[in-house]
Enzyme design. Structure first.
Site, mmCIF file in Angstrom:
data_model
loop_
_atom_site.group_PDB
_atom_site.id
_atom_site.type_symbol
_atom_site.label_atom_id
_atom_site.label_comp_id
_atom_site.label_asym_id
_atom_site.label_seq_id
_atom_site.Cartn_x
_atom_site.Cartn_y
_atom_site.Cartn_z
ATOM 1 N N ALA A 75 48.084 34.661 40.616
ATOM 2 C CA ALA A 75 49.140 33.915 39.933
ATOM 3 C C ALA A 75 49.468 34.498 38.569
ATOM 4 C CB ALA A 75 48.727 32.446 39.790
ATOM 5 N N THR A 76 48.471 35.014 37.859
ATOM 6 C CA THR A 76 48.733 35.569 36.530
ATOM 7 C C THR A 76 49.712 36.735 36.615
ATOM 8 O OG1 THR A 76 46.619 34.856 35.585
ATOM 9 C CG2 THR A 76 47.700 36.731 34.540
ATOM 10 N N ASN A 155 46.256 22.347 35.321
ATOM 11 C CA ASN A 155 44.933 22.751 35.794
ATOM 12 C C ASN A 155 43.796 21.984 35.140
ATOM 13 O OD1 ASN A 155 45.971 24.389 33.529
ATOM 14 N ND2 ASN A 155 43.952 25.330 33.547
ATOM 15 N N SER A 203 48.065 31.307 43.710
ATOM 16 C CA SER A 203 46.948 32.209 44.024
ATOM 17 C C SER A 203 46.187 31.727 45.244
ATOM 18 C CB SER A 203 45.955 32.273 42.850
ATOM 19 O OG SER A 203 46.368 33.190 41.879
ATOM 20 N N HIS A 205 42.890 32.105 45.768
ATOM 21 C CA HIS A 205 41.522 31.647 45.520
ATOM 22 C C HIS A 205 41.436 30.201 45.057
ATOM 23 C CE1 HIS A 205 41.023 31.762 41.005
ATOM 24 N NE2 HIS A 205 42.148 32.442 41.131
ATOM 25 N N THR A 241 49.822 49.525 46.992
ATOM 26 C CA THR A 241 49.385 49.297 48.364
ATOM 27 C C THR A 241 49.034 47.833 48.585
ATOM 28 O OG1 THR A 241 48.499 51.541 48.473
ATOM 29 C CG2 THR A 241 47.710 49.970 50.115
ATOM 30 N N CYS A 326 36.753 30.196 25.761
ATOM 31 C CA CYS A 326 35.753 30.972 25.028
ATOM 32 C C CYS A 326 36.180 32.426 24.986
ATOM 33 C CB CYS A 326 34.384 30.845 25.697
ATOM 34 S SG CYS A 326 33.792 29.148 25.765
#
Length: 382
Positions: A75-76, A155, A203, A205, A241, A326
């Protein structure tokens, strides 16, 4: 699942385990079916056919056309390609973008980069619930506004923005509408046509597929200047690819989500509601975010007077998040919670619990018991 046997995992908004059925689907493409789908030989073209089938399946999942999908690494990357590409393509119309102060850093940092290049960005504030004010959005859209970008599901808090109303306001004033739907796709039904979405990012994941695969949905006739060059893959919009195993995995994850979405929503929401209800019975607690307009797997709770990092450190076999960023050993309070009006101390005292389909009632009861133990006034850390 074996890797979840020794840990109570309540951090599904961060990443999800791979569904075993997804893993089974991709193993052949990690071993025997390894050809490059761009190759002209029969082996490569046979793999290309599998990619086409997967693309169609993923497109159907959000009611898009197959040629409207651009595969990315996540997604980024999709967000970067979308915001930068659209801004460059429509710069003759204007150089004004609107987004929200509670967006993911992928959107905020990309917007900051565009500001350094001469674009103007309006960062809409949010109400204490985390929702934007539609009247403020309407007033913010100008003749030179090229893009409105609003996250579908936050999120950290799970707050769901009124996407259909937002896209309508953007289109009425001639702006494109984009949404980061990373926390929405796979959890709730999404119809990009009905919602009026021009660009959408997500995304794999976050929905039980592997890391390293993402999608940018780009509505047909929406212009986009490529940000990556070298081979002309994905209609020249994202060279490189193709990640065949990732694409196959995402298609399988979409198939499973389509079949099990209602069941997951019913089961997970019941667990989330129990967790939230019991934890909010504790003294000096407060819910962060809207109590109604939020995704069914997420709750964010402030434990006033506590240090979320200390709580996380004391829960050795429980995985939750504090929403803090962080970086270089500098800990900052959540920009999302700060934008909603929380103080630094309140933000540092907040925990995000995000549940998934592998959680059980026993998990929830254990977490409740542990949180109660750690937050009681007379608790002594060993």
């Amino acid at each position: 699942m074996a890797y979840l046997e020794h840990i109570l995992y309540l951090d599904y908004n961060s990443t999800t385990p791979i569904d075993s059925r997804v893993l089974d689907a991709i193993l052949p493409f990690l071993k025997d079916n390894f050809a490059n789908p761009s190759s002209t030989h029969h082996f490569g073209q046979s793999i290309n056919e599998k990619v086409k089938q997967a693309r169609e399946q993923i497109a159907n999942f959000i009611n898009a056309e197959p040629n409207e999908l651009i595969f990315t690494s996540g997604a980024t990357e999709a967000i970067n390609i979308a915001i930068k590409g659209v801004s460059e393509s429509y710069s003759n119309k204007g150089k004004h973008i609107i987004t929200v102060s509670t967006e993911h850093k992928a959107v905020l940092d990309t917007s900051k980069d565009l500001e350094r290049k001469g674009f103007e960005v309006t960062y809409l504030p949010v109400q204490p619930t985390g929702l934007i004010n539609l009247t403020e959005l309407q007033k913010a859209i100008r003749p030179d506004t090229v893009l409105v970008s609003v996250m579908y599901v936050n999120n950290e808090t799970g707050v769901i923005q009124p996407i259909k109303e937002i896209s309508k306001l953007a289109h009425e004033k001639g702006a494109l509408f984009m949404t980061d739907a990373t926390q929405a796709v796979g959890k709730i039904e999404i119809d990009v046509v009905d919602l009026g979405i021009d660009l959408l990012c997500f995304s794999g994941h976050k929905m039980y597929a592997p890391k390293g695969i993402g999608v940018l949905y780009l509505r047909n006739k929406t212009k986009l200047t490529p940000q990556m060059h070298g081979g002309g893959h994905e209609q020249g919009l994202r060279s490189g690819t193709l990640n065949v195993p990732g694409i196959i995995a995402l298609a399988k994850a979409c198939e499973i989500a389509s079949e099990e979405m209602a069941l997951n929503q019913r089961n997970i929401s019941a667990l989330r509601d129990k967790l939230e209800t019991e934890l909010l019975k504790l003294p000096n607690t407060a819910l962060n975010g809207d109590s109604e307009n939020k995704i069914y797997n997420t709750t964010n709770i402030c434990f006033k007077g506590q240090d979320a990092n200390v709580l996380i450190g004391r829960m050795k076999n429980i995985a939750v998040s504090n929403g803090s960023a962080c970086s270089s050993a500098v800990v900052e309070p959540s920009h999302v919670l700060k934008a909603m009006g929380l103080s630094d101390d309140e933000a540092f005292a907040s925990l995000r619990f995000s549940l998934g389909k592998y959680n059980s009632i026993e998990d929830i009861e254990t977490v409740i018991s542990k949180i109660k133990e750690l937050t009681q006034p007379n608790f002594k850390y060993a």
